[in-house]
Design an enzyme around this catalytic site. Structure first.
Site, PDB file in Angstrom:
ATOM      1  CB  THR A 105      -0.614   0.242  -8.297  1.00 20.44           C
ATOM      2  OG1 THR A 105      -0.844  -0.816  -7.367  1.00 20.44           O
ATOM      3  CG2 THR A 105      -1.355  -0.003  -9.587  1.00 20.44           C
ATOM      4  CG  HIS A 140       4.206  -6.193  -1.384  1.00 19.70           C
ATOM      5  ND1 HIS A 140       4.399  -4.881  -1.726  1.00 19.70           N
ATOM      6  CD2 HIS A 140       2.964  -6.511  -1.848  1.00 19.70           C
ATOM      7  CE1 HIS A 140       3.335  -4.439  -2.374  1.00 19.70           C
ATOM      8  NE2 HIS A 140       2.453  -5.390  -2.463  1.00 19.70           N
ATOM      9  N   GLY A 190      -6.189   7.833  -2.453  1.00 17.86           N
ATOM     10  CA  GLY A 190      -4.983   8.421  -3.019  1.00 17.86           C
ATOM     11  C   GLY A 190      -4.581   9.731  -2.362  1.00 17.86           C
ATOM     12  CB  SER A 231      -3.802   2.281   2.346  1.00 13.90           C
ATOM     13  OG  SER A 231      -3.906   1.823   1.027  1.00 13.90           O
ATOM     14  CE  LYS A 239      -3.331  -1.141  -0.637  1.00 14.15           C
ATOM     15  NZ  LYS A 239      -3.591  -1.838  -1.942  1.00 14.15           N
ATOM     16  CG  MET A 248      -2.904   6.021 -12.704  1.00 17.89           C
ATOM     17  SD  MET A 248      -1.541   5.730 -11.570  1.00 17.89           S
ATOM     18  CE  MET A 248      -1.814   4.096 -10.940  1.00 17.89           C
ATOM     19  NE  ARG A 308      -0.195   6.119   1.594  1.00 17.95           N
ATOM     20  CZ  ARG A 308      -1.384   5.804   1.088  1.00 17.95           C
ATOM     21  NH1 ARG A 308      -1.630   4.571   0.661  1.00 17.95           N
ATOM     22  NH2 ARG A 308      -2.339   6.709   1.009  1.00 17.95           N
ATOM     23  CG  ASP A 366      -9.643  11.957 -10.136  1.00 14.95           C
ATOM     24  OD1 ASP A 366      -9.769  11.135  -9.205  1.00 14.95           O
ATOM     25  OD2 ASP A 366      -9.878  13.174 -10.022  1.00 14.95           O
TER      26      ASP A 366
HETATM   27  P1  A3P Z   1      -5.310   4.493  -0.605  1.00 16.63           P
HETATM   28  O1  A3P Z   1      -5.875   3.186  -0.161  1.00 16.63           O
HETATM   29  O2  A3P Z   1      -4.883   5.352   0.551  1.00 16.63           O
HETATM   30  O3  A3P Z   1      -6.183   5.217  -1.559  1.00 16.63           O
HETATM   31  P2  A3P Z   1      -0.259  -0.177  -3.663  1.00 16.63           P
HETATM   32  O4  A3P Z   1      -0.281   0.020  -5.113  1.00 16.63           O
HETATM   33  O5  A3P Z   1       1.106  -0.275  -3.067  1.00 16.63           O
HETATM   34  O6  A3P Z   1      -1.157  -1.297  -3.264  1.00 16.63           O
HETATM   35  O7  A3P Z   1      -0.818   1.149  -2.993  1.00 16.63           O
HETATM   36  C1  A3P Z   1      -2.171   1.498  -3.121  1.00 16.63           C
HETATM   37  C2  A3P Z   1      -2.361   2.893  -2.582  1.00 16.63           C
HETATM   38  O8  A3P Z   1      -1.763   3.823  -3.494  1.00 16.63           O
HETATM   39  C3  A3P Z   1      -3.843   3.250  -2.493  1.00 16.63           C
HETATM   40  O9  A3P Z   1      -3.948   4.170  -1.393  1.00 16.63           O
HETATM   41  C4  A3P Z   1      -4.060   3.909  -3.839  1.00 16.63           C
HETATM   42  O10 A3P Z   1      -5.205   4.690  -3.924  1.00 16.63           O
HETATM   43  C5  A3P Z   1      -2.770   4.729  -3.927  1.00 16.63           C
HETATM   44  N1  A3P Z   1      -2.519   5.186  -5.305  1.00 16.63           N
HETATM   45  C6  A3P Z   1      -2.454   4.448  -6.420  1.00 16.63           C
HETATM   46  N2  A3P Z   1      -2.282   5.233  -7.506  1.00 16.63           N
HETATM   47  C7  A3P Z   1      -2.250   6.515  -7.049  1.00 16.63           C
HETATM   48  C8  A3P Z   1      -2.122   7.793  -7.686  1.00 16.63           C
HETATM   49  N3  A3P Z   1      -2.015   7.911  -8.987  1.00 16.63           N
HETATM   50  N4  A3P Z   1      -2.112   8.893  -6.894  1.00 16.63           N
HETATM   51  C9  A3P Z   1      -2.233   8.782  -5.548  1.00 16.63           C
HETATM   52  N5  A3P Z   1      -2.379   7.601  -4.913  1.00 16.63           N
HETATM   53  C10 A3P Z   1      -2.388   6.476  -5.641  1.00 16.63           C
END
Ligand code: A3P
Length: 296
Positions: A52, A110, A260, A140, A48, A235, A132, A233
Site C-alpha cells: 500500500t 501478491h 508501520g 503484520s 504485508k 497515510m 520485508r 501518520d
Molecule cells: P504493520 O502491520 O507492521 O503496521 P501491505 O500494504 O503490503 O499490506 O503492508 C502493510 C504494512 O505496511 C503494515 O505493517 C502497514 O502499517 C505498513 N505501512 C503502510 N504504510 C506505511 C507507511 N507509510 N510507513 C510505514 N509502514 C507502512
C-alpha cells in the site's frame, strides 16, 4: 462489526502447490490470461511488505500533478487494482484493471513469480518488487489475518507462526516468494527490488531510486510533498488509503495501517520461538543472496 455480522472465513486451499483461499483461485483463468499493456507497472509483493505504501508513492509520482483530485476522491484500491482478487459483489481485480483508461496502469499482485500472467513478461512491463523481513512480515500478516474475514482463521499467534514458517498461509511460503522473485532478476531486467526497511530508514532516497527506475524526474518540492504525504501518520489519516470502508475488515480488531515499524516482532516472538525461527530460517534461506534487516 457485531459477532452476528461477521462473514464466514474461507478455508485454505492447496492450489497448484501453493496455499490460497477461494478469493484468489475463482478468477484464476482470467488472471492467467490477463492482457498486460507495455506501459503497465506491476507492484509485486508478499503480503504485508508495504504494498500500500509503495502503491501510494508510485500513484502520487504519476498522477499528483496531472490529476490531483484522484488522490482526494478515489480510494487507492481503485487506483491500483489488486489483480489476483475476486470477492463477491465487487469487481474483480482483472475487471477493474481492464476498465482503466489512464496510463500507466499500476497493478498490484501478491502472486508467487511463477504465477504472474505471461503477458507482463511478454510486454516487458516494469515491475517493482517490495520485500520485508520475515519476522515483521509474519507479525503484520497475523494481525491482518485477524482483522480480515476474507482470510482463513489464523488461530493464536503460536499456531499462526508455525503456519507462516510452513508456508500454510494465503500466497504460500514467504521464503519461496522472496527467493524466487529475487532469482527472476537474473533473467528479467525490468525488476526494481525494494526493501521495507530501507524505505523506513530513508524514504526520500528510496523514492529517488524508484524515480530512476521509472524514468521520472519530479522537482525537489514535489518529492518532499510526496514523502510527507507518505509518512505513516499521514497515510493513516487518509481515508482514501486506510481501507476504512472495506466490509471484510474489522479495524477495531487491528487497524490496516497498524504500526508501520521495523522490529515489532520483538513484541511478539518469545525467546524460544525466536530461536526456532532463526534455526529454520537458516535452513530455508541456505544459498540465498538475500539479506534482510530486522532492526534499523
Ligand atoms: P504493520 O502491520 O507492521 O503496521 P501491505 O500494504 O503490503 O499490506 O503492508 C502493510 C504494512 O505496511 C503494515 O505493517 C502497514 O502499517 C505498513 N505501512 C503502510 N504504510 C506505511 C507507511 N507509510 N510507513 C510505514 N509502514 C507502512
Amino acid at each position: 462489526m457485531s459477532q452476528l455480522d461477521k462473514p464466514q472465513r474461507p478455508p485454505m486451499i492447496d492450489f497448484n502447490g501453493v496455499c490460497f483461499s477461494k478469493y484468489f483461485t475463482e478468477n484464476w483463468d482470467k488472471v492467467q490470461n490477463f492482457t498486460a499493456r507495455p506501459e503497465d507497472i506491476l507492484i509485486a509483493t508478499y503480503p504485508k511488505a508495504g504494498t500500500t505504501w509503495v502503491s501510494f508513492i508510485i500513484d502520487s509520482l504519476y498522477f499528483d500533478q496531472t490529476c490531483p483530485e484522484r488522490s482526494m476522491s478515489v480510494p487507492l484500491t481503485q487506483r491500483v487494482p489488486f489483480l489476483d482478487i475476486a470477492v463477491p459483489s465487487q469487481p474483480s481485480g482483472t475487471e477493474l484493471a481492464d476498465q482503466f483508461k489512464t496510463s500507466p496502469r499500476l497493478i498490484k499482485s501478491h502472486l508467487p513469480v511463477q504465477f504472474v500472467p505471461k503477458s507482463f513478461w511478454e510486454n516487458n512491463c516494469r515491475i517493482v518488487y517490495v520485500a520485508r523481513n520475515a519476522k515483521d512480515s509474519a507479525v503484520s500478516y497475523f494481525h491482518f489475518t485477524r482483522m480480515n474475514f476474507a482470510q482463513p482463521d489464523p488461530g493464536d499467534w503460536s499456531t499462526y507462526l508455525k503456519s507462516f514458517m510452513n508456508g500454510k498461509v494465503v500466497f504460500g511460503s514467504w521464503y519461496d516468494h522472496v527467493n524466487n522473485w529475487w532469482k527472476r532478476k537474473e533473467i528479467y531486467e525490468r525488476i526494481h527490488f525494494m526493501f521495507y526497511e530501507d524505505l523506513i530508514e530513508d524514504t526520500l532516497q528510496e523514492i529517488r531510486k524508484l524515480c530512476d527506475f521509472l524514468g521520472l524526474s519530479p522537482s525537489a518540492e514535489e518529492l518532499e510533498k510526496i514523502k510527507a504525504a507518505a509518512m505513516f501518520d499521514n497515510m493513516r489519516q487518509n481515508k482514501m488509503i486506510s481501507y476504512s470502508t472495506a466490509k471484510m475488515m474489522d479495524q477495531k480488531v487491528s487497524p490496516f495501517l497498524r504500526k508501520g515499524k521495523v522490529g515489532d516482532w520483538r513484541n511478539h516472538f518469545t525467546v524460544s520461538q525466536n530461536e526456532e525461527f532463526d534455526e529454520d530460517y537458516k535452513q530455508k534461506m541456505k544459498g540465498s543472496e538475500l539479506f534482510f534487516r530486522t532492526e534499523v
